[in-house]
Design an enzyme around this catalytic site. Structure first.
Site, PDB file in Angstrom:
ATOM      1  N   GLY A 153       3.534 -10.314   1.506  1.00  0.00           N
ATOM      2  CA  GLY A 153       3.282 -11.743   1.417  1.00  0.00           C
ATOM      3  C   GLY A 153       3.427 -12.234   0.007  1.00  0.00           C
ATOM      4  O   GLY A 153       4.072 -11.600  -0.829  1.00  0.00           O
ATOM      5  N   GLY A 154       2.779 -13.384  -0.267  1.00  0.00           N
ATOM      6  CA  GLY A 154       2.906 -13.989  -1.575  1.00  0.00           C
ATOM      7  C   GLY A 154       2.363 -13.131  -2.695  1.00  0.00           C
ATOM      8  O   GLY A 154       2.730 -13.314  -3.851  1.00  0.00           O
ATOM      9  N   MET A 155       1.481 -12.208  -2.383  1.00  0.00           N
ATOM     10  CA  MET A 155       0.938 -11.330  -3.410  1.00  0.00           C
ATOM     11  C   MET A 155       1.661 -10.000  -3.435  1.00  0.00           C
ATOM     12  O   MET A 155       1.212  -9.050  -4.073  1.00  0.00           O
ATOM     13  CB  MET A 155      -0.558 -11.098  -3.172  1.00  0.00           C
ATOM     14  N   GLY A 156       2.776  -9.883  -2.767  1.00  0.00           N
ATOM     15  CA  GLY A 156       3.492  -8.614  -2.730  1.00  0.00           C
ATOM     16  C   GLY A 156       3.076  -7.815  -1.515  1.00  0.00           C
ATOM     17  O   GLY A 156       2.698  -8.355  -0.481  1.00  0.00           O
ATOM     18  N   ASP A 185      -6.001 -22.678   2.154  1.00  0.00           N
ATOM     19  CA  ASP A 185      -4.721 -22.225   2.716  1.00  0.00           C
ATOM     20  C   ASP A 185      -4.915 -21.744   4.146  1.00  0.00           C
ATOM     21  O   ASP A 185      -4.390 -20.712   4.552  1.00  0.00           O
ATOM     22  CB  ASP A 185      -4.137 -21.116   1.843  1.00  0.00           C
ATOM     23  N   LYS A 188      -4.469  -5.028  -1.872  1.00  0.00           N
ATOM     24  CA  LYS A 188      -3.470  -5.987  -2.323  1.00  0.00           C
ATOM     25  C   LYS A 188      -3.383  -5.892  -3.839  1.00  0.00           C
ATOM     26  O   LYS A 188      -4.343  -6.196  -4.545  1.00  0.00           O
ATOM     27  CB  LYS A 188      -3.854  -7.416  -1.932  1.00  0.00           C
ATOM     28  N   ILE A 241       1.346  -2.328   5.569  1.00  0.00           N
ATOM     29  CA  ILE A 241       1.067  -3.130   6.762  1.00  0.00           C
ATOM     30  C   ILE A 241       1.605  -4.549   6.650  1.00  0.00           C
ATOM     31  O   ILE A 241       1.523  -5.318   7.608  1.00  0.00           O
ATOM     32  CB  ILE A 241      -0.447  -3.189   7.055  1.00  0.00           C
ATOM     33  N   VAL A 296       1.061  -5.315   1.037  1.00  0.00           N
ATOM     34  CA  VAL A 296      -0.302  -5.081   1.484  1.00  0.00           C
ATOM     35  C   VAL A 296      -0.333  -3.728   2.181  1.00  0.00           C
ATOM     36  O   VAL A 296       0.506  -3.436   3.033  1.00  0.00           O
ATOM     37  CB  VAL A 296      -0.776  -6.191   2.450  1.00  0.00           C
TER      38      VAL A 296
END
Length: 912
Positions: free
Chosen positions: A21-24, A134, A41, A18, A26
């Site tokens: 992002g910064g964490m790879g 953030d 995540k 879906i 999702v």
């Protein structure tokens, strides 16, 4: 390990990708155990392979998982399968706010509604000490039914920790959410550059005010359809954040003045001038497009800060009138002739007000009584301030006093201390005991005929007693039909026959997490002559009568409403006086901080903490040296160390939940998840289970404020209800589990005998009083051999430690001298520890054939100990080897708000 559709990851089945992002990546997933959707995540490899960072992240994630709010996307937990560590989170379907406002402005009403929901989410998190760090439109989703969901709360801190709040890294600061976690250098900037606060952009430490800045940026963007700050690189954006003021001309011409004020207060570059509480922004926005409270014409153009040291009202008067002038005005005979004057009240020479113990204005308007510690430190005591003088003076003999109230002639003060209702003259003299009281009283009122109404305990009805003492007589009765839990904050009306009080029912309004569907809490009026009480108003506030009107606090707004003493009913509409007034100090439901004199003087408090005080759990050795802390600062209500010394059970927050800390692995796990109050966890002898009290609803049974439950310490399985053949008391707080595992000792609050020690048989499912006297006994603790019970009792006039044979009959020995609480046995049964008045104490004991004890010896001086209004659970314990002690000590957030006491003369000028 890459994820793919159809793959099983522990209990989760991967459905579809879906986002990224910064964490790879999702992924949407299905929780196969609970049959609910989830978002998965995977954590960055740099974090997942670093044990120290992973352990820190896990601790933070567990705290974040405790956030529960309809506008916050929840975290279900941190999981690990094979080499994959991942977060399981609430799956939120909908549009990102970033997409909704891409290049276009939103209608003002829609923008304000979205902003209010964001503010509600921030308020919930900030009240629990969590800062988003953030906040931006990409982290906000709008569901199909119009609900706002804020994502990724607090994860930036969880991934980087407090030490990484400084420095500049343009690539990271411009990157999507949580990309900072991918870096390894210290000093990265958290957040996306366009939405970070100036202090964040400079790499300085941040607090809740960084979120308030981001909130203002988002609201500006929704209204204008333009970025407040934009540039080709993150460095360009950061430069604008630090140096350039917002262009207010871009706001729509019809932007309401209230919205403009909120934006200007949120977007102050100097964080000291910025709004300190998102609650204030929400209050301002909720007033409507151009509406103002009744006091607005007489107040400053910008909304008042809850931490403001001075509150001004113009109404033709110069700002900065000195206190002496204000007092002179207050002494005029007619309230309508007194000019409207606002002045700040200070506790000099005491360092600060102890608002959790209350502050009250005398009926003649000339004095204030309040609780505060001495300037050189020590126990909180009562002080009296003559308003015509510069400094307050302490009242001797009032140590640990709380909830003072005035005599009608303003010459004496009633108060609660050491489980007694007491009185003292303000000119000094002997402190007199009027009546017994409990651990958690809830207010008093003194009538002109010498009658005192008081609430001796939070679980009891109201009583009356002559000011000279005597036999207390109940004047109210807790209604089972209304599911009432407590009567509190009595207020005698001028006729001397009728009185107001607040009744706590199943309290979903006061405590929204409670599962009960019906709330009959509210302000009632009753008669000393008997009869059925009548609901006056469904408001969570105590009330006072002044000059033909009732005063109360609704949604933190001090409100006045015409009230007829003949019909005991309202005769007009409510009028708002002052915003931001503390409505429920220190989790004392409806304990609004205001009082009013007979002559038109008003005292109010803004910004005092409404939640319970937070504490640190400190490890101290036998010399009193700190040997670390346990967990993070929280609203702790109790703690217990297991007999094996490997785990600690704590009660956190209000309503409480029980957490288990594994000392070997340095981890914390939440044990209870029910929305009711779960507290006072005690360990089974083998350390494999805990018994605790809970206010959760039991199917098929009427609601009770307290029931006993048992649950495996592993968290597996559901909590087991421990039935009783006959209930002993409405409130039961477990204090210990016997070494043979057969019985549980608990503290019970009984309407007739007060605070008692009761023994519950697991085999016979029956509770029997073990020690029930006119005194208060609590903190029962079994010796390691199970033959003796140590406990605290105030039979000598102050709490002391006693040891008695168990189950009896047998002797009883007073072990402590000069005060004692929270007994704790050493694992071999040869030494007993306890909290003395000023020191942690140790005493040698023999328990084999007969009981003998030596002279108590101090180990080390106590640090400041957390004050909570009801302390049935313990805040002190010792490890089995007697080498370390865990103590709850107050934690003061330097960035937290401090309450401000304000004196208002001629308050009628606010409504005329």
């Amino acid at each position: 390990m890459p994820l793919k559709t159809g793959q099983n990851l522990g209990r989760y089945r991967i459905e579809r990708k879906i986002g990224e992002g910064g964490m790879g990546e999702v992924w949407a997933a299905t929780d196969t155990r609970l049959n609910r959707p989830a978002a998965i995540k995977a954590l960055p490899a740099a974090l997942a392979t670093d044990p120290e960072r992973l352990a820190r992240f896990k601790r933070e994630a567990q705290l974040l998982a405790a956030l529960s709010h309809p506008n916050i996307a929840g975290i279900y937990g941190l999981e690990q399968v094979d080499d994959v560590s991942y977060l399981a989170m609430e799956l939120v379907e909908g549009d990102e706010l970033a997409d909704r406002i891409e290049g276009r402005s939103l209608p003002i009403d829609e923008a304000v509604e979205i902003a209010l929901q964001i503010a509600d989410a921030l308020e919930e998190a900030h009240d629990k000490g969590i800062v988003h760090r953030d906040l931006k439109p990409a982290n906000i989703k709008l569901t199909a039914d119009g609900k706002v969901k804020v994502l990724d709360f607090g994860l930036a801190k969880a991934l980087t920790g407090d030490a990484d709040d400084g420095g500049v890294s343009p690539e990271l600061s411009k990157s999507p959410t949580l990309t900072a976690a991918m870096g390894t250098q210290a000093g990265v900037i958290l957040g996306t550059a366009a939405y970070m606060s100036p202090e964040q952009a400079r790499g300085k430490p941040v607090d809740r005010r960084a979120d308030i800045w981001a909130f203002g940026v988002i609201l500006y963007e929704m209204l204008t359809g333009q970025r407040l700050y934009a540039g080709e690189t993150a460095t360009d954006v950061i430069a604008q954040v630090v140096t350039r003021d917002p262009d207010w001309r871009q706001l729509p011409p019809d932007t309401p003045s209230a919205v403009r004020r909120v934006l200007r207060r949120c977007l102050q570059k100097d964080s000291r001038k910025r709004l300190r509480d998102i609650r204030d922004a929400a209050l301002e926005l909720r007033e409507g497009p151009d509406e103002e409270p009744a006091a607005a014409p007489a107040m400053a153009a910008t909304p008042p800060s809850r931490r403001a040291a001075w509150v001004f009202a113009a109404a033709g008067l110069a700002l900065g009138l000195v206190l002496a002038t204000a007092i002179a005005n207050a002494l005029r005979p007619s309230t309508r002739e007194v000019p409207l004057t606002w002045t700040s009240l200070r506790p000099d020479p005491a360092p600060e007000f102890d608002f959790a113990r209350f502050i009250e204005l005398s009926p003649d308007g000339r004095r204030v009584v309040f609780a505060a510690p001495p300037s050189e430190g020590g126990k909180s005591m009562l002080w009296v301030r003559e308003l015509g003088e510069d400094q307050a003076r302490p009242l001797p003999g009032t140590d640990n006093a709380q909830q003072p109230f005035w005599s009608p002639d303003s010459r004496s003060v009633g108060f609660f201390a050491a489980r007694k209702l007491r009185r003292v003259g303000i000119d000094g003299g002997v402190v007199t005991v009027v009546a017994p009281a409990g651990i958690a009283p809830r207010g008093g009122s003194w009538g002109a005929d010498g009658t005192i109404l008081y609430a001796p305990e939070w679980t009891e009805p109201l009583y009356r007693i002559p000011e000279s003492g005597g036999s207390p007589e109940a004047v109210t009765e807790l209604s089972k039909e209304r599911m009432e839990l407590s009567h509190r904050w009595p207020y005698l009306l001028p006729d001397g026959k009728h009185f107001l009080y607040y009744a706590v029912s199943t309290y979903p309004q006061v405590n929204p997490q409670n599962p009960a569907e019906v709330d009959r809490s509210g302000l009632f009026v009753a008669s000393l002559d008997g009869g059925e009480p009548r609901l006056v108003h469904e408001v969570a506030s105590r009330a006072a009568y002044s000059d033909g009107s009732l005063m109360y606090v609704a949604d933190n707004v001090l409100t006045v409403r015409p009230f007829d003493l003949g019909s005991l009913s309202f005769t007009g509409d409510p009028i708002a006086l002052v915003k931001g007034v503390t409505q429920s100090v220190n989790a004392l439901w409806a304990g609004a901080l205001f009082s009013v004199s007979d002559g038109g003087t008003l005292l109010l408090v803004r910004g005092a903490a409404e939640q319970r005080d937070r504490a640190r759990l400190q490890w101290l050795d036998r010399e009193g040296n700190e040997r670390g802390t346990l967990g993070d600062p929280e609203s702790y209500l109790g703690l217990r160390i297991s007999r094996q010394g490997t785990h600690v059970a704590t009660t956190v927050a209000d309503p409480g939940d029980i957490w288990i800390h594994d000392l070997r692995r340095d981890t914390a796990t939440r044990l209870t998840f029910d929305t009711g109050n779960d507290s006072s966890g005690v360990w089974s002898p083998d350390g494999k289970a805990l018994a605790f009290q809970s206010s959760r609803l039991i199917p098929g049974q009427p609601f009770q404020p307290s029931n006993l439950f048992r649950k495996a310490a592993s968290g597996q399985g559901s909590a087991e209800y421990l039935p009783m053949a006959e209930r002993y008391a409405p409130v039961m707080e477990p204090s210990d589990w016997s070494p043979d595992g057969k019985v549980i000792a608990f503290t019970a609050v009984h309407p007739k005998t007060g605070v008692d020690i009761v023994i519950y048989s697991l085999e016979h499912e029956q509770a029997e009083p073990w020690l029930a006297t006119e005194h208060s006994e609590l903190s029962a603790t079994f010796s390691p051999d199970g033959k003796w019970l140590a406990y605290s009792s105030d039979e000598s006039g102050e709490p002391e430690i006693y040891v008695a044979a168990y189950p009896g009959p047998g002797g009883k020995w007073q072990v402590s001298r000069g005060g004692g609480q929270y007994p704790a046995w050493r694992g071999d049964g040869r030494k007993l520890f306890y909290m003395g008045a000023d020191h942690v104490m140790a005493v040698e004991v023999e328990t084999e054939e007969v009981f003998r004890h030596g002279t108590p010896a101090p180990l080390f001086e106590l640090p400041e100990v957390l004050f909570i209004v009801e302390w049935l659970d313990r805040l002190f314990d010792a490890t089995p080897d007697g080498e370390r002690f865990l103590i709850a000590t107050p934690w003061k957030d330097q960035n937290a708000e401090r309450g401000v006491a304000t004196l208002v003369q001629g308050w009628r000028g606010l409504v005329e």
